[in-house]
Enzyme design. Structure first.
Site, PDB file in Angstrom:
ATOM      1  CG  ASP A   1      -1.779  -1.227   1.309  1.00 55.18           C
ATOM      2  OD1 ASP A   1      -2.251  -1.689   0.268  1.00 55.18           O
ATOM      3  OD2 ASP A   1      -1.915  -1.759   2.424  1.00 55.18           O
TER       4      ASP A   1
ATOM      5  CG  HIS B   1      -1.163  -2.095  -7.478  1.00 56.26           C
ATOM      6  ND1 HIS B   1      -0.304  -2.772  -8.294  1.00 56.26           N
ATOM      7  CD2 HIS B   1      -0.788  -2.422  -6.209  1.00 56.26           C
ATOM      8  CE1 HIS B   1       0.549  -3.470  -7.558  1.00 56.26           C
ATOM      9  NE2 HIS B   1       0.267  -3.279  -6.299  1.00 56.26           N
TER      10      HIS B   1
HETATM   11  P1  IMP Z   1      -2.337 -12.772   2.162  1.00 61.78           P
HETATM   12  O1  IMP Z   1      -1.377 -12.232   1.163  1.00 61.78           O
HETATM   13  O2  IMP Z   1      -3.771 -12.545   1.788  1.00 61.78           O
HETATM   14  O3  IMP Z   1      -2.032 -14.194   2.526  1.00 61.78           O
HETATM   15  O4  IMP Z   1      -2.139 -11.949   3.529  1.00 61.78           O
HETATM   16  C1  IMP Z   1      -0.940 -12.039   4.291  1.00 61.78           C
HETATM   17  C2  IMP Z   1      -0.579 -10.674   4.889  1.00 61.78           C
HETATM   18  O5  IMP Z   1      -0.186  -9.798   3.837  1.00 61.78           O
HETATM   19  C3  IMP Z   1      -1.718  -9.962   5.613  1.00 61.78           C
HETATM   20  O6  IMP Z   1      -1.188  -9.198   6.658  1.00 61.78           O
HETATM   21  C4  IMP Z   1      -2.278  -9.028   4.541  1.00 61.78           C
HETATM   22  O7  IMP Z   1      -2.955  -7.921   5.089  1.00 61.78           O
HETATM   23  C5  IMP Z   1      -0.995  -8.624   3.858  1.00 61.78           C
HETATM   24  N1  IMP Z   1      -1.166  -8.184   2.465  1.00 61.78           N
HETATM   25  C6  IMP Z   1      -1.279  -8.958   1.382  1.00 61.78           C
HETATM   26  N2  IMP Z   1      -1.353  -8.195   0.283  1.00 61.78           N
HETATM   27  C7  IMP Z   1      -1.259  -6.926   0.680  1.00 61.78           C
HETATM   28  C8  IMP Z   1      -1.229  -5.676  -0.020  1.00 61.78           C
HETATM   29  O8  IMP Z   1      -1.262  -5.596  -1.237  1.00 61.78           O
HETATM   30  N3  IMP Z   1      -1.146  -4.567   0.763  1.00 61.78           N
HETATM   31  C9  IMP Z   1      -1.039  -4.644   2.099  1.00 61.78           C
HETATM   32  N4  IMP Z   1      -1.047  -5.772   2.790  1.00 61.78           N
HETATM   33  C10 IMP Z   1      -1.153  -6.917   2.074  1.00 61.78           C
END
Ligand code: IMP
Length: 431
Positions: free
Chosen positions: A13, A41
């Site tokens: 982010d 994005h």
């Molecule tokens: P997952 O990628 O859905 O397995 O989530 C694992 C961790 O990565 C969690 O803390 C999510 O909030 C974080 N996360 C995954 N993708 C993003 C992103 O694009 N921005 C911010 N946090 C992310």
């Protein structure tokens, strides 16, 4: 320079979408090389807001080829929805504009069901995933049970593999996770229907990217998430399931090693994190709430409120190192307007020990107490500033200090949401 990677240097982010969109104007090809629709994005183009999850941000420029590489995991239902939404707004038109790797793995509804059921069972200890099935899909890839887009070409074999997977996952969902199984027949029918729509996008993207590099085309690699969410370099286990750092452009994007010219890191002027895990500079209370609301800090993928913190120069230096950064783009400087003083974390205390660099053993981060340097704030809107000289003196000093502390040139400064609200000091494609 011709081949450029853009990566997040915090927890995702950071505003990568906007910078990728800006750089895409000079690129011929834009490549996503890892992650899935857990990324989101956000871009504002001509006053219109777009949220791209799987399609590279180059889609908003005419004539660019967008590639989804082999290191990604792709929910085909979500991808088609995104394509349809873009086409409805007259983007992505034209033959060959979007190419999806045969080798990318398919995220299925059972991955989502497992992700959510596991998180629910973990309760307070949950990772705080996006719930889009990303971790379980990468697990299947690594245990060699995954379905790839390549498999879709032969429906009979694909169907057999899918049936096997559904059976096994439903057993696991019911017996271990005590969750509702998915409707296997409905999934098979839906996949058979979408198959014809997906096949035309399939491509040997590794060969395509290598040939584009050989031909001297400008290639932009669009990273998702951020260094601190990387499966190897991040705050494990509170991370995503892929490598998000620049070296992943080779394995996941198809660029032959050694051919990456520059990596541009992206960092907010402050810090945010969604989900659980250590966050040494986290700000609680009213100031955190103010920055959250001024910065619109709510997850684009999930709508969750983001945790807010001060800029962490220790982690930024770490990100500079692991990504071999050529420059850093600092986004959302405008959000700090009106905050006085502003703080930058320059080191940590862990117990009685002082650390100026990331402490060894990531568990120490959970105990790290930040050491801050304070700087006087500034006020007023920054939008419209086209050079550092047009910024209030204290905002300029803040940016200069970030450059000193991170040891890398500040290449861009974001001063507002739209594509042109960016001060460009160095553009890797024009250097
Ligand atoms: P997952 O990628 O859905 O397995 O989530 C694992 C961790 O990565 C969690 O803390 C999510 O909030 C974080 N996360 C995954 N993708 C993003 C992103 O694009 N921005 C911010 N946090 C992310």
């Amino acid at each position: 320079m011709r081949t450029v990677a853009v990566v997040g240097s915090q927890w995702g982010d950071e505003g990568k979408g906007k910078i990728v969109d800006l750089l895409a104007a000079d690129a011929d090809v834009v490549v996503r090389f890892q992650g899935g629709n857990n990324a989101a994005h956000t871009l504002v183009v001509n006053g219109e807001k777009f949220i791209l999850r799987l399609v590279p941000s180059g889609a908003l420029h005419d004539g660019k080829v967008c590639v989804i590489g082999s290191g990604t995991v792709v929910d085909p239902f979500a991808l088609l929805e995104e394509i349809d939404a873009l086409k409805k707004r007259s983007y992505l038109n034209g033959e060959g504009r979007l190419r999806l790797s045969y080798d990318a793995h398919i995220v299925m509804p059972y991955h989502r069901a497992i992700d959510r059921a596991r998180e629910a069972r973990l309760g307070k200890g949950a990772i705080g995933t996006t719930g889009f099935g990303i971790g379980p899909a990468y697990e299947d890839k690594m245990s060699r049970q995954g379905l790839r887009f390549d498999d879709l070409a032969d429906w009979k074999t694909f169907r057999e593999k899918l049936e096997r997977n559904i059976k096994e996952k439903n057993l696991y969902l019911k017996a271990v996770l005590k969750a509702k199984p998915i409707d296997g027949d409905a999934l098979i029918a839906a996949t058979s229907k979408l198959r014809r729509r997906i096949l035309p996008y399939l491509c040997d993207t590794g060969a395509f990217v290598a040939e584009a590099a050989r031909a001297g085309k400008r290639i932009l690699f669009e990273g998702a998430h951020g260094t601190m969410l990387d499966i190897d370099y991040g705050t494990y286990p509170f991370v995503t399931s892929s490598n998000c750092v620049a070296s992943a452009v080779f394995a996941g994007g198809g660029l032959p090693p050694g051919q990456l010219d520059a990596t541009l890191g992206i960092s907010k002027a402050y810090a945010t994190r969604v989900g659980s895990g250590p966050f040494p500079t986290e700000i609680h209370g009213r100031l955190g709430d103010k920055l959250r609301s001024e910065g619109g800090e709510f997850g684009s993928a999930t709508g969750r409120p983001r945790r807010i913190g001060w800029f962490d120069a220790v982690l930024a230096r770490y990100a500079v190192r692991v990504n071999g950064m050529w420059g850093l783009a600092v986004t959302k400087l405008d959000v700090l307007s009106g905050i006085d003083p502003v703080k930058i974390c320059v080191g940590y205390m862990v117990g009685k020990e002082r650390y100026d660099e990331i402490p060894p053993g990531r568990h120490a981060l959970a105990k790290a107490k930040p050491l801050y340097e304070e700087m006087p704030g500034w006020s007023g809107g920054l939008n419209g500033a086209k050079s550092l000289e047009e910024l209030p003196a204290n905002a300029r000093r803040y940016i200069e200090r970030l450059g000193q502390l991170t040891g890398v040139p500040i290449a861009m400064v974001g001063v507002g949401a739209s594509r042109d609200a960016t001060i460009v000091l160095k553009n890797p494609f024009r250097d």
